[in-house]
Design a protein around this motif. Structure first.
Motif, short mmCIF file in Angstrom:
data_model
loop_
_atom_site.label_atom_id
_atom_site.label_comp_id
_atom_site.label_asym_id
_atom_site.label_seq_id
_atom_site.Cartn_x
_atom_site.Cartn_y
_atom_site.Cartn_z
N PHE A 109 1.00 28.63 11.74
CA PHE A 109 0.77 27.47 10.80
C PHE A 109 -0.64 26.89 11.21
N PRO A 110 -1.58 27.13 10.44
CA PRO A 110 -2.96 26.47 10.74
C PRO A 110 -2.73 25.06 10.80
N ASN A 111 -3.47 24.28 11.89
CA ASN A 111 -3.64 23.09 11.81
C ASN A 111 -4.48 22.27 10.61
N SER A 112 -5.15 23.26 10.00
CA SER A 112 -5.93 22.95 8.66
C SER A 112 -4.95 22.40 7.68
N LEU A 113 -3.57 23.05 7.60
CA LEU A 113 -2.58 22.86 6.71
C LEU A 113 -1.57 21.68 6.80
N LEU A 114 -1.78 21.18 8.37
CA LEU A 114 -1.05 19.95 8.65
C LEU A 114 -1.26 18.75 7.76
N SER A 115 -2.67 18.48 7.24
CA SER A 115 -2.96 17.36 6.31
C SER A 115 -2.14 17.35 5.00
N ILE A 116 -1.85 18.39 4.67
CA ILE A 116 -1.05 18.67 3.30
C ILE A 116 0.47 18.08 3.75
N VAL A 117 0.89 18.56 4.71
CA VAL A 117 2.13 17.89 5.04
C VAL A 117 2.11 16.55 5.30
N ALA A 118 1.14 16.21 6.11
CA ALA A 118 1.08 14.75 6.21
C ALA A 118 0.90 13.68 5.18
N GLU A 119 0.05 14.14 4.22
CA GLU A 119 -0.10 13.49 3.08
C GLU A 119 0.53 13.90 1.53
N HIS A 120 1.56 14.72 1.63
CA HIS A 120 2.09 14.90 0.35
C HIS A 120 2.93 13.79 -0.30
N HIS A 121 3.31 12.83 0.38
CA HIS A 121 3.98 11.62 -0.26
C HIS A 121 2.99 10.63 -0.40
N GLU A 122 1.70 10.65 -0.26
CA GLU A 122 0.63 9.60 -0.48
C GLU A 122 0.42 9.71 -1.89
N ARG A 123 -0.25 8.56 -2.40
CA ARG A 123 -0.26 8.50 -4.02
C ARG A 123 -1.68 7.91 -4.36
N TYR A 124 -2.31 8.43 -5.33
CA TYR A 124 -3.68 7.95 -5.79
C TYR A 124 -3.76 6.38 -5.64
N ASP A 125 -2.71 5.79 -6.00
CA ASP A 125 -2.66 4.19 -6.42
C ASP A 125 -2.43 3.66 -5.17
N GLY A 126 -2.35 4.44 -3.70
CA GLY A 126 -1.96 3.77 -2.67
C GLY A 126 -0.57 3.30 -2.29
N THR A 127 0.49 3.72 -3.27
CA THR A 127 1.77 3.27 -3.01
C THR A 127 2.59 4.30 -2.22
N GLY A 128 2.03 5.37 -1.86
CA GLY A 128 2.80 6.25 -1.37
C GLY A 128 3.17 6.16 0.32
N TYR A 129 3.46 7.13 0.96
CA TYR A 129 3.67 6.79 2.45
C TYR A 129 3.30 8.25 3.24
N PRO A 130 3.22 8.20 4.44
CA PRO A 130 3.45 7.26 5.49
C PRO A 130 2.26 6.19 5.79
N ARG A 131 1.02 6.55 5.12
CA ARG A 131 -0.05 5.71 5.45
C ARG A 131 -0.79 4.82 4.33
N SER A 132 0.04 5.06 3.20
CA SER A 132 -0.52 4.24 2.08
C SER A 132 -2.01 4.60 1.71
N LEU A 133 -2.39 5.87 1.77
CA LEU A 133 -3.68 6.26 1.65
C LEU A 133 -3.88 6.01 -0.12
N ALA A 134 -5.17 5.91 -0.35
CA ALA A 134 -5.48 5.84 -1.89
C ALA A 134 -6.68 6.62 -2.21
N GLY A 135 -6.83 6.80 -3.57
CA GLY A 135 -8.03 7.34 -4.03
C GLY A 135 -8.45 8.78 -3.42
N ASP A 136 -9.68 8.83 -2.97
CA ASP A 136 -10.53 10.09 -2.40
C ASP A 136 -9.78 10.36 -0.88
N ARG A 137 -9.33 9.43 -0.30
CA ARG A 137 -8.80 9.70 0.94
C ARG A 137 -7.75 10.74 0.97
#
Length: 170
Positions: free
Chosen positions: A129-157
């Motif tokens: 399981f390539p480390n390059s895919l871990l970001s998908i796992v980490a961010e799949h609940h983030e939302r463009y408007d920043g309302t997601g989790y776990p880090r409340s990332l938004a936009g191009d982040r």
């Protein structure tokens, strides 16, 4: 699938052993490539059938979405791997919470959210399981408007692959 074979047997149909053996060959190749991933998937199925079915659905739909966008074969395979494994950490979420019919309490929702960290812990260091895919796992609940989790990332982040995974997951 083996489930389809079971349905055929129950209906009194003849068993197509060529299809069964072909499926076994595919499973054996999967075990050879990554035995840990298949063990975690069987644990996921035993823990919560919905979560297992959902993982397979996300993987397939994510690959189809990738192909529709004209992404390359390797990219599509990576999406499929990430989609299949992104929620594997739900094996650590109690069944009572996963199967709760009503609204979750804020504490229960925090437990559900913890599946992202659990998924990352289970996948980190897995050779196939390539480390390059871990970001998908980490961010799949983030939302463009920043309302997601776990880090409340938004936009191009949020990466394109993570946004795709989140859309398909939802």
């Amino acid at each position: 699938t083996l489930e389809a074979v079971g349905i055929s047997i129950e209906a009194g149909d003849a068993i197509n052993l060529d299809k069964v053996f072909s499926l076994v060959n595919e499973m054996a190749a999967g075990v050879e490539r990554n035995p840990d991933a298949l063990i975690w998937l069987t644990r996921l199925m035993a823990t919560d059938r919905y979560s297992y079915d959902h993982a397979v659905d996300v993987s397939v739909h994510l690959m189809v979405f990738g192909r529709f966008l004209g992404l390359g074969r390797d990219y599509v395979k990576e999406l499929g791997r990430a989609g299949l494994m992104q929620d594997i950490g739900t094996v650590h979420v109690p069944s009572a919470i996963l199967g709760k019919a009503g609204a979750l309490t804020s504490e229960e929702f925090r437990v559900v959210q913890s599946h992202v960290a659990s998924s990352l812990e289970l996948l980190l260091g897995q050779p196939s399981f390539p480390n390059s895919l871990l970001s998908i796992v980490a961010e799949h609940h983030e939302r463009y408007d920043g309302t997601g989790y776990p880090r409340s990332l938004a936009g191009d982040r949020i990466s394109l692959r993570s946004e795709m995974a989140g859309m398909v997951d939802t």
